[in-house]
Design an enzyme around this catalytic site. Sequence first.
Site, PDB file in Angstrom:
ATOM      1  N   ASP A  85       3.738  17.922 -11.219  1.00  0.00           N
ATOM      2  CA  ASP A  85       3.201  18.757 -10.126  1.00  0.00           C
ATOM      3  C   ASP A  85       4.317  19.123  -9.141  1.00  0.00           C
ATOM      4  O   ASP A  85       4.439  20.280  -8.713  1.00  0.00           O
ATOM      5  CB  ASP A  85       2.132  17.970  -9.357  1.00  0.00           C
ATOM      6  CG  ASP A  85       0.711  18.297  -9.821  1.00  0.00           C
ATOM      7  OD1 ASP A  85       0.538  19.265 -10.583  1.00  0.00           O
ATOM      8  OD2 ASP A  85      -0.222  17.576  -9.398  1.00  0.00           O
ATOM      9  N   PRO A 134       0.786  -1.256   0.000  1.00  0.00           N
ATOM     10  CA  PRO A 134       0.000   0.000   0.000  1.00  0.00           C
ATOM     11  C   PRO A 134       0.811   1.297   0.000  1.00  0.00           C
ATOM     12  O   PRO A 134       0.229   2.382  -0.122  1.00  0.00           O
ATOM     13  CB  PRO A 134      -0.838  -0.083   1.293  1.00  0.00           C
ATOM     14  CG  PRO A 134      -0.385  -1.262   2.038  1.00  0.00           C
ATOM     15  CD  PRO A 134       0.628  -1.997   1.255  1.00  0.00           C
ATOM     16  N   GLU A 135       2.130   1.217   0.126  1.00  0.00           N
ATOM     17  CA  GLU A 135       2.912   2.465   0.232  1.00  0.00           C
ATOM     18  C   GLU A 135       2.939   3.232  -1.083  1.00  0.00           C
ATOM     19  O   GLU A 135       2.955   2.646  -2.157  1.00  0.00           O
ATOM     20  CB  GLU A 135       4.347   2.181   0.673  1.00  0.00           C
ATOM     21  CG  GLU A 135       4.483   1.560   2.039  1.00  0.00           C
ATOM     22  CD  GLU A 135       3.915   2.398   3.174  1.00  0.00           C
ATOM     23  OE1 GLU A 135       3.644   3.595   2.974  1.00  0.00           O
ATOM     24  OE2 GLU A 135       3.738   1.837   4.269  1.00  0.00           O
ATOM     25  N   GLY A 136       2.998   4.553  -0.957  1.00  0.00           N
ATOM     26  CA  GLY A 136       2.969   5.423  -2.132  1.00  0.00           C
ATOM     27  C   GLY A 136       4.345   5.641  -2.755  1.00  0.00           C
ATOM     28  O   GLY A 136       5.376   5.206  -2.235  1.00  0.00           O
ATOM     29  N   PHE A 178       5.074  13.256  -0.166  1.00  0.00           N
ATOM     30  CA  PHE A 178       5.001  14.007  -1.427  1.00  0.00           C
ATOM     31  C   PHE A 178       5.525  15.433  -1.193  1.00  0.00           C
ATOM     32  O   PHE A 178       6.330  15.963  -1.954  1.00  0.00           O
ATOM     33  CB  PHE A 178       3.533  14.040  -1.883  1.00  0.00           C
ATOM     34  CG  PHE A 178       3.290  14.538  -3.275  1.00  0.00           C
ATOM     35  CD1 PHE A 178       2.991  13.659  -4.295  1.00  0.00           C
ATOM     36  CD2 PHE A 178       3.325  15.901  -3.575  1.00  0.00           C
ATOM     37  CE1 PHE A 178       2.737  14.109  -5.593  1.00  0.00           C
ATOM     38  CE2 PHE A 178       3.075  16.359  -4.861  1.00  0.00           C
ATOM     39  CZ  PHE A 178       2.784  15.460  -5.870  1.00  0.00           C
ATOM     40  N   HIS A 222       1.030  22.260  -2.011  1.00  0.00           N
ATOM     41  CA  HIS A 222       0.671  20.842  -2.162  1.00  0.00           C
ATOM     42  C   HIS A 222      -0.491  20.587  -1.212  1.00  0.00           C
ATOM     43  O   HIS A 222      -0.331  20.579   0.008  1.00  0.00           O
ATOM     44  CB  HIS A 222       1.839  19.894  -1.815  1.00  0.00           C
ATOM     45  CG  HIS A 222       1.387  18.456  -1.826  1.00  0.00           C
ATOM     46  ND1 HIS A 222       1.730  17.555  -0.845  1.00  0.00           N
ATOM     47  CD2 HIS A 222       0.582  17.782  -2.702  1.00  0.00           C
ATOM     48  CE1 HIS A 222       1.161  16.384  -1.119  1.00  0.00           C
ATOM     49  NE2 HIS A 222       0.453  16.500  -2.229  1.00  0.00           N
TER      50      HIS A 222
HETATM   51  O1  GFB Z   1       3.618   9.886  -2.727  1.00  0.00           O
HETATM   52  P1  GFB Z   1       3.014   9.398  -1.502  1.00  0.00           P
HETATM   53  O2  GFB Z   1       3.733   8.305  -0.845  1.00  0.00           O
HETATM   54  O3  GFB Z   1       2.774  10.591  -0.521  1.00  0.00           O
HETATM   55  O4  GFB Z   1       1.556   8.891  -1.888  1.00  0.00           O
HETATM   56  P2  GFB Z   1       2.106  10.671   0.956  1.00  0.00           P
HETATM   57  C1  GFB Z   1       0.558   9.743  -2.325  1.00  0.00           C
HETATM   58  C2  GFB Z   1       0.239   9.550  -3.811  1.00  0.00           C
HETATM   59  O5  GFB Z   1      -0.997  10.258  -4.096  1.00  0.00           O
HETATM   60  C3  GFB Z   1       1.270  10.177  -4.757  1.00  0.00           C
HETATM   61  C4  GFB Z   1      -0.898  10.972  -5.301  1.00  0.00           C
HETATM   62  O6  GFB Z   1       2.342   9.355  -5.057  1.00  0.00           O
HETATM   63  C5  GFB Z   1       0.400  10.519  -5.972  1.00  0.00           C
HETATM   64  O7  GFB Z   1       0.150   9.370  -6.740  1.00  0.00           O
HETATM   65  N1  GFB Z   1      -0.807  12.426  -5.008  1.00  0.00           N
HETATM   66  C6  GFB Z   1      -0.754  13.009  -3.794  1.00  0.00           C
HETATM   67  C7  GFB Z   1      -0.764  13.394  -5.936  1.00  0.00           C
HETATM   68  N2  GFB Z   1      -0.673  14.349  -3.922  1.00  0.00           N
HETATM   69  C8  GFB Z   1      -0.665  14.628  -5.245  1.00  0.00           C
HETATM   70  C9  GFB Z   1      -0.595  15.827  -6.007  1.00  0.00           C
HETATM   71  O8  GFB Z   1      -0.497  16.935  -5.500  1.00  0.00           O
HETATM   72  N3  GFB Z   1      -0.604  15.704  -7.359  1.00  0.00           N
HETATM   73  C10 GFB Z   1      -0.701  14.496  -7.973  1.00  0.00           C
HETATM   74  N4  GFB Z   1      -0.685  14.469  -9.302  1.00  0.00           N
HETATM   75  N5  GFB Z   1      -0.784  13.322  -7.282  1.00  0.00           N
HETATM   76  C11 GFB Z   1       1.252   8.430   2.068  1.00  0.00           C
HETATM   77  C12 GFB Z   1       1.371   7.094   1.370  1.00  0.00           C
HETATM   78  O9  GFB Z   1       1.187   9.416   1.063  1.00  0.00           O
HETATM   79  O10 GFB Z   1       0.059   8.560   2.767  1.00  0.00           O
HETATM   80  C13 GFB Z   1       1.035   5.960   2.285  1.00  0.00           C
HETATM   81  O11 GFB Z   1       2.704   6.869   0.971  1.00  0.00           O
HETATM   82  C14 GFB Z   1      -0.274   6.187   3.005  1.00  0.00           C
HETATM   83  O12 GFB Z   1       0.925   4.816   1.504  1.00  0.00           O
HETATM   84  C15 GFB Z   1      -0.211   7.534   3.707  1.00  0.00           C
HETATM   85  O13 GFB Z   1      -1.348   6.167   2.062  1.00  0.00           O
HETATM   86  C16 GFB Z   1      -1.517   7.840   4.427  1.00  0.00           C
HETATM   87  O14 GFB Z   1       3.127  10.566   2.010  1.00  0.00           O
HETATM   88  O15 GFB Z   1       1.322  11.918   0.889  1.00  0.00           O
END
Ligand code: GFB
Length: 399
Positions: free
Chosen positions: A342, A46-48, A360, A257
């Site tokens: 972005d 589930p990690e992003g 992010f 963001h």
């Molecule tokens: O990157 P990420 O690990 O950041 O996961 P967090 C969030 C994902 O959501 C991104 C989409 O990789 C993008 O696919 N996303 C988020 C966005 N913000 C934007 C944006 O501003 N623009 C676009 N185009 N896409 C963590 C996750 O997310 O949050 C964990 O890694 C878990 O798995 C946790 O869900 C709650 O650190 O924000």
Amino acid sequence: LVILHFVIITLLFVAAKDDNGFCDKSGKHCKPGSGEKFLMYDVNPPEGFNLRRDVYMRFAIMLNETQKMGKKLNWRLVLPPWYRLYHWKSGAQNKPLPWHKFFDVNSLKTYVPVIELQEVISNSITPLKIDRLYVLQNYENAFEDGVFHDKWTITDNCKYDGYFWGYNNITVKETVCVNFQGKISKLWELISMHPKDKYVMFSHGEIPLHISYGTKTYWDCRKSMKFNTGLVKTAKNFILQFLDCKIEKCTTYLSVHWRRRDFAYSRGKDVPTLQGTAKQIDQIVKDNVPDIKTIFIATDASETEVKTLENDLKELGYKVHFYIPSKKELDMYKDGGVAIIDQIICSHAAFFVGTYDSTFTFRIQEEREILGFPSSTTFNRLCPDKGKCEKPSKWTIVH
Ligand code: GFB
């Protein structure tokens, strides 16, 4: 002179034939030996994307640090393809995506020898068989005797919960279950128990910790994580066309963001409400960059939320921009590339406001540190409408 030349060439040849390979004097340019070995890893499904980028750095630093000591020169870090990411909802991707889609792999190679999994597979005449898969798990109690010790224990109970990055013909000769905690360099202890292994994989690569977070080593590795040049070009064209800037450190716009989706409901106490967001951005502009009238928003919010925020900000007198890809762009860049565009646009803004505890946001802050923005314009966050709002930690660059 001719004899000396001959001796040097012979020595290099012998070193190259050696299993361990060799490095030049600086230790920066290493050649793998004949017995190449491959270090592979996988991350909790589930990690992003941006947490995964951090896990890459842990493995890259683990390998680089040993290679600097002239060891493990025949190892290559295998770049794990991007597959079935939970946040990628557009349906534009169903196949494993290689790293060069998002990153400049030649730049990654300036830090550590990496190789795309696809390349490993196509270089092999038989389907890939991993010698040993270590399934990492957390200990039930990390502080058993009141202290957090770096340690590992082999257990007999685990299950691999990944997808081998979307490849269904990869198999494993032996699976080893390991309870693990502490620094990633301790993984070498596991690897060294089976020196003949050529393909070694770790699942749950997010469990081992950085050797040294935030140090010069960390930043050297981070700087090598340049984006794919096509994505950079698209982001820069957008900045030029809509945000009126053609330099690295723009003065014409503020970026935000605005993380929504799972953050909006599971972290409600850390983020503003939909209604509270525009008011807060307006206040941040007035307090910090009062001459700015253009705002760029990066977000994963729904279309309705995007429309609401856009209207609210327009009513407050701002020009508002989002990067909305055409169908063709989405097909080409995929959700991952769109998110990177972005991030790049946010990175160049005069002032940046992020979302608390989002990786992010963290990656944008790092990019701005690399670009050399004053940290006061970078480590800012959206707050909940009411109540406490802790300042974000400042992870400033170390050169
Ligand atoms: O990157 P990420 O690990 O950041 O996961 P967090 C969030 C994902 O959501 C991104 C989409 O990789 C993008 O696919 N996303 C988020 C966005 N913000 C934007 C944006 O501003 N623009 C676009 N185009 N896409 C963590 C996750 O997310 O949050 C964990 O890694 C878990 O798995 C946790 O869900 C709650 O650190 O924000």
